[in-house]
Design a protein around this motif. Structure first.
Motif, PDB file in Angstrom:
ATOM      1  N   SER A 121      71.288   0.584  -2.216  1.00 37.41           N
ATOM      2  CA  SER A 121      72.217   0.430  -2.601  1.00 37.41           C
ATOM      3  C   SER A 121      72.873  -1.142  -2.836  1.00 37.41           C
ATOM      4  O   SER A 121      72.346  -2.120  -1.886  1.00 37.41           O
ATOM      5  CB  SER A 121      73.294   1.613  -2.302  1.00 37.41           C
ATOM      6  N   ASN A 122      73.798  -0.772  -3.238  1.00 32.77           N
ATOM      7  CA  ASN A 122      74.875  -2.667  -3.254  1.00 32.77           C
ATOM      8  C   ASN A 122      74.072  -3.692  -3.420  1.00 32.77           C
ATOM      9  O   ASN A 122      74.276  -4.625  -2.527  1.00 32.77           O
ATOM     10  CB  ASN A 122      75.296  -2.549  -1.111  1.00 32.77           C
ATOM     11  N   PRO A 123      73.434  -4.015  -4.513  1.00 32.68           N
ATOM     12  CA  PRO A 123      72.493  -4.914  -4.222  1.00 32.68           C
ATOM     13  C   PRO A 123      73.684  -5.802  -4.418  1.00 32.68           C
ATOM     14  O   PRO A 123      72.526  -7.590  -4.543  1.00 32.68           O
ATOM     15  CB  PRO A 123      71.466  -4.541  -6.328  1.00 32.68           C
ATOM     16  N   ARG A 124      74.575  -5.910  -4.897  1.00 30.81           N
ATOM     17  CA  ARG A 124      75.355  -7.776  -4.945  1.00 30.81           C
ATOM     18  C   ARG A 124      75.821  -7.740  -3.633  1.00 30.81           C
ATOM     19  O   ARG A 124      76.998  -8.468  -3.302  1.00 30.81           O
ATOM     20  CB  ARG A 124      76.882  -7.268  -5.868  1.00 30.81           C
ATOM     21  N   ASN A 125      75.449  -6.783  -2.661  1.00 35.84           N
ATOM     22  CA  ASN A 125      76.049  -7.501  -1.258  1.00 35.84           C
ATOM     23  C   ASN A 125      77.690  -7.128  -1.471  1.00 35.84           C
ATOM     24  O   ASN A 125      78.241  -8.271  -0.748  1.00 35.84           O
ATOM     25  CB  ASN A 125      75.013  -8.533  -1.025  1.00 35.84           C
ATOM     26  N   LEU A 126      77.927  -6.314  -1.514  1.00 39.96           N
ATOM     27  CA  LEU A 126      79.639  -6.422  -0.924  1.00 39.96           C
ATOM     28  C   LEU A 126      79.785  -6.518  -0.604  1.00 39.96           C
ATOM     29  O   LEU A 126      79.373  -5.038   0.181  1.00 39.96           O
ATOM     30  CB  LEU A 126      80.228  -5.475  -2.589  1.00 39.96           C
ATOM     31  N   HIS A 127      81.169  -6.506   0.105  1.00 39.86           N
ATOM     32  CA  HIS A 127      82.305  -6.262   1.738  1.00 39.86           C
ATOM     33  C   HIS A 127      83.559  -5.943   1.060  1.00 39.86           C
ATOM     34  O   HIS A 127      84.124  -6.114  -0.013  1.00 39.86           O
ATOM     35  CB  HIS A 127      81.665  -7.479   2.877  1.00 39.86           C
ATOM     36  N   GLY A 128      83.691  -4.825   2.258  1.00 39.32           N
ATOM     37  CA  GLY A 128      84.925  -4.102   2.093  1.00 39.32           C
ATOM     38  C   GLY A 128      84.925  -3.090   1.894  1.00 39.32           C
ATOM     39  O   GLY A 128      84.788  -2.285   2.499  1.00 39.32           O
ATOM     40  N   GLY A 129      86.538  -2.168   0.988  1.00 36.12           N
ATOM     41  CA  GLY A 129      86.666  -1.366   0.677  1.00 36.12           C
ATOM     42  C   GLY A 129      86.653  -0.784  -0.259  1.00 36.12           C
ATOM     43  O   GLY A 129      86.008  -0.891  -1.553  1.00 36.12           O
ATOM     44  N   ALA A 130      87.633   0.032  -1.455  1.00 32.14           N
ATOM     45  CA  ALA A 130      88.023   0.619  -2.238  1.00 32.14           C
ATOM     46  C   ALA A 130      88.294  -0.742  -3.501  1.00 32.14           C
ATOM     47  O   ALA A 130      87.645  -0.142  -4.749  1.00 32.14           O
ATOM     48  CB  ALA A 130      88.499   2.071  -2.617  1.00 32.14           C
ATOM     49  N   ALA A 131      89.176  -1.038  -3.647  1.00 34.14           N
ATOM     50  CA  ALA A 131      89.344  -2.056  -3.957  1.00 34.14           C
ATOM     51  C   ALA A 131      88.570  -3.375  -4.136  1.00 34.14           C
ATOM     52  O   ALA A 131      88.486  -3.299  -5.993  1.00 34.14           O
ATOM     53  CB  ALA A 131      90.377  -3.456  -3.818  1.00 34.14           C
ATOM     54  N   GLU A 132      87.716  -3.705  -3.524  1.00 28.69           N
ATOM     55  CA  GLU A 132      86.652  -4.572  -3.768  1.00 28.69           C
ATOM     56  C   GLU A 132      85.117  -3.570  -4.310  1.00 28.69           C
ATOM     57  O   GLU A 132      84.191  -4.774  -5.201  1.00 28.69           O
ATOM     58  CB  GLU A 132      85.513  -5.277  -2.504  1.00 28.69           C
ATOM     59  N   ALA A 133      85.555  -2.582  -4.401  1.00 21.28           N
ATOM     60  CA  ALA A 133      83.613  -1.770  -5.087  1.00 21.28           C
ATOM     61  C   ALA A 133      84.418  -1.163  -5.890  1.00 21.28           C
ATOM     62  O   ALA A 133      83.223  -1.551  -7.270  1.00 21.28           O
ATOM     63  CB  ALA A 133      83.697  -0.859  -3.802  1.00 21.28           C
ATOM     64  N   LEU A 134      85.180  -1.503  -6.292  1.00 15.95           N
ATOM     65  CA  LEU A 134      86.223  -0.330  -7.699  1.00 15.95           C
ATOM     66  C   LEU A 134      86.055  -1.876  -9.168  1.00 15.95           C
ATOM     67  O   LEU A 134      86.234  -1.745 -10.211  1.00 15.95           O
ATOM     68  CB  LEU A 134      86.997  -0.297  -7.865  1.00 15.95           C
ATOM     69  N   ASP A 135      86.520  -3.508  -8.637  1.00 19.21           N
ATOM     70  CA  ASP A 135      86.537  -3.991  -9.658  1.00 19.21           C
ATOM     71  C   ASP A 135      85.417  -4.625  -9.724  1.00 19.21           C
ATOM     72  O   ASP A 135      84.155  -4.732 -10.062  1.00 19.21           O
ATOM     73  CB  ASP A 135      86.742  -5.666  -8.641  1.00 19.21           C
ATOM     74  N   GLY A 136      85.886  -4.312 -11.955  1.00 18.99           N
ATOM     75  CA  GLY A 136      84.564  -4.303 -12.644  1.00 18.99           C
ATOM     76  C   GLY A 136      83.044  -2.874 -12.338  1.00 18.99           C
ATOM     77  O   GLY A 136      82.636  -3.294 -13.284  1.00 18.99           O
ATOM     78  N   ALA A 137      83.637  -2.144 -11.665  1.00 28.77           N
ATOM     79  CA  ALA A 137      83.330  -0.897 -11.986  1.00 28.77           C
ATOM     80  C   ALA A 137      83.035   0.408 -12.745  1.00 28.77           C
ATOM     81  O   ALA A 137      84.038   0.309 -13.726  1.00 28.77           O
ATOM     82  CB  ALA A 137      83.331  -0.370 -10.124  1.00 28.77           C
ATOM     83  N   ASP A 138      81.704   0.558 -13.834  1.00 33.90           N
ATOM     84  CA  ASP A 138      82.098   1.323 -14.666  1.00 33.90           C
ATOM     85  C   ASP A 138      82.424   2.562 -14.567  1.00 33.90           C
ATOM     86  O   ASP A 138      82.704   3.525 -15.559  1.00 33.90           O
ATOM     87  CB  ASP A 138      80.383   1.146 -15.841  1.00 33.90           C
ATOM     88  N   VAL A 139      81.948   3.048 -12.963  1.00 31.83           N
ATOM     89  CA  VAL A 139      81.911   4.550 -12.882  1.00 31.83           C
ATOM     90  C   VAL A 139      82.056   5.075 -11.631  1.00 31.83           C
ATOM     91  O   VAL A 139      82.014   3.497 -10.654  1.00 31.83           O
ATOM     92  CB  VAL A 139      80.509   5.233 -12.815  1.00 31.83           C
TER      93      VAL A 139
END
Length: 299
Positions: A151-169
């Protein structure tokens, strides 16, 4: 569990007995169910928390020659996939190209991630109570460590704010809350499945300000994601086919069958059938039985 037994009977014509075990020890649970196996044709596991549920289900699947499914995991995942396919079809989007964020890394969250991956979704980011699950986090158990490998192919870090930025679902199975400011950064025509019950991660009225399609786990809003759309038909189909186990292909077939019941009536507020639709379980059973025969898992 008595209620689920009633649902098995009502929708699938299956008799079931709720058995409550006075233990949380995986070894004792597995041994007990193995000894009970001669009396039953299948095992529906219920209310076992993560991470024990993963080990218990795996060991029982390996030990028994009958269908075993932990409904909290796979019933939820099947209906989520059906709903997401419905949402994507309504929005004329390809499921595989969606960026999906799952809030919750317990039984339901991990199973949702796995079935969405099997359905072709490549960009899945999972959040637990400490934030985004990433490969370099030192506090992951073995199941989250495995999750982090794919999972996390773009190697994001942080919380919901970082995860949801630009997310579709957004798929919420966490009993937590999500700030509206984070939801507001999602992509256009976003899809929000806020499934925590009775209090969704984000209230549908708020979600409607930022999303094109919204689903919840509640019956008083449109698009209820309810496991009863899956488990009666899954077990009926597996038993009808004489399946020794429930495979990923059978779960994918179940999701397709759920969506097929919606048919041409598909709409933003109707991406899955009603939880009480009597057409669902027979359709799911037929699809699951066909998949079992195709995969050759019948006795």
């Amino acid at each position: 569990m008595e209620g689920k037994s009633a649902l098995f009977r009502t929708f699938a014509g299956l008799n079931s007995i709720p058995i409550v075990l006075d233990t949380t020890d995986p070894d004792e649970i597995v041994e007990t169910i193995i000894r009970l196996r001669p009396s039953f044709g299948a095992v529906n596991l219920e209310d076992i928390s993560a991470p024990r549920c993963f080990e218990i289900e795996r060991r029982l699947i390996e030990a028994l020659d009958c269908p075993v499914m932990h409904d909290d995991q796979h019933g939820t995942a099947i209906v989520v996939l059906a709903a997401l396919k419905g949402a994507a079809r309504h929005l004329d989007r390809d499921v595989a190209g969606l960026r999906v964020v799952i809030s919750g890394a317990g039984a339901a969250g991990v199973a949702c991630a796995k079935i969405l991956r099997a359905a072709g979704v490549a960009d899945i980011v999972v959040l637990d109570s400490k934030g985004i699950i990433a490969a370099d986090r030192p506090d992951l158990n073995e199941f989250k460590t495995d999750l982090a490998t794919w999972s996390n192919p773009r190697n994001l870090h942080g919380g919901a704010a970082e995860a949801l930025d630009g997310a579709d679902v957004f798929v919420g199975v966490s009993a937590g809350t999500v700030a509206e400011s984070a939801v507001a950064t999602m992509a256009d025509d976003a899809v929000i499945f806020a499934m925590s019950n009775p209090d969704p991660e984000i209230h549908p009225d708020v979600a409607a300000e930022h999303a094109a399609i919204i689903a919840t786990g509640r019956s008083d809003f449109p698009n209820q994601i309810n496991n009863v759309l899956a488990f009666p038909g899954v077990f009926a189909g597996a038993l009808d086919a004489g399946a020794r186990r429930i495979t990923e292909g059978m779960k994918l077939a179940a999701a397709e069958a759920i969506l097929a019941v919606v048919g041409d009536d598909l709409a933003a507020d109707y991406i899955v059938p009603s939880a009480l639709d009597p057409r669902v379980a027979p359709a799911v059973a037929q699809a699951v039985a066909d998949a079992a025969r195709t995969e050759g898992v019948i006795a």
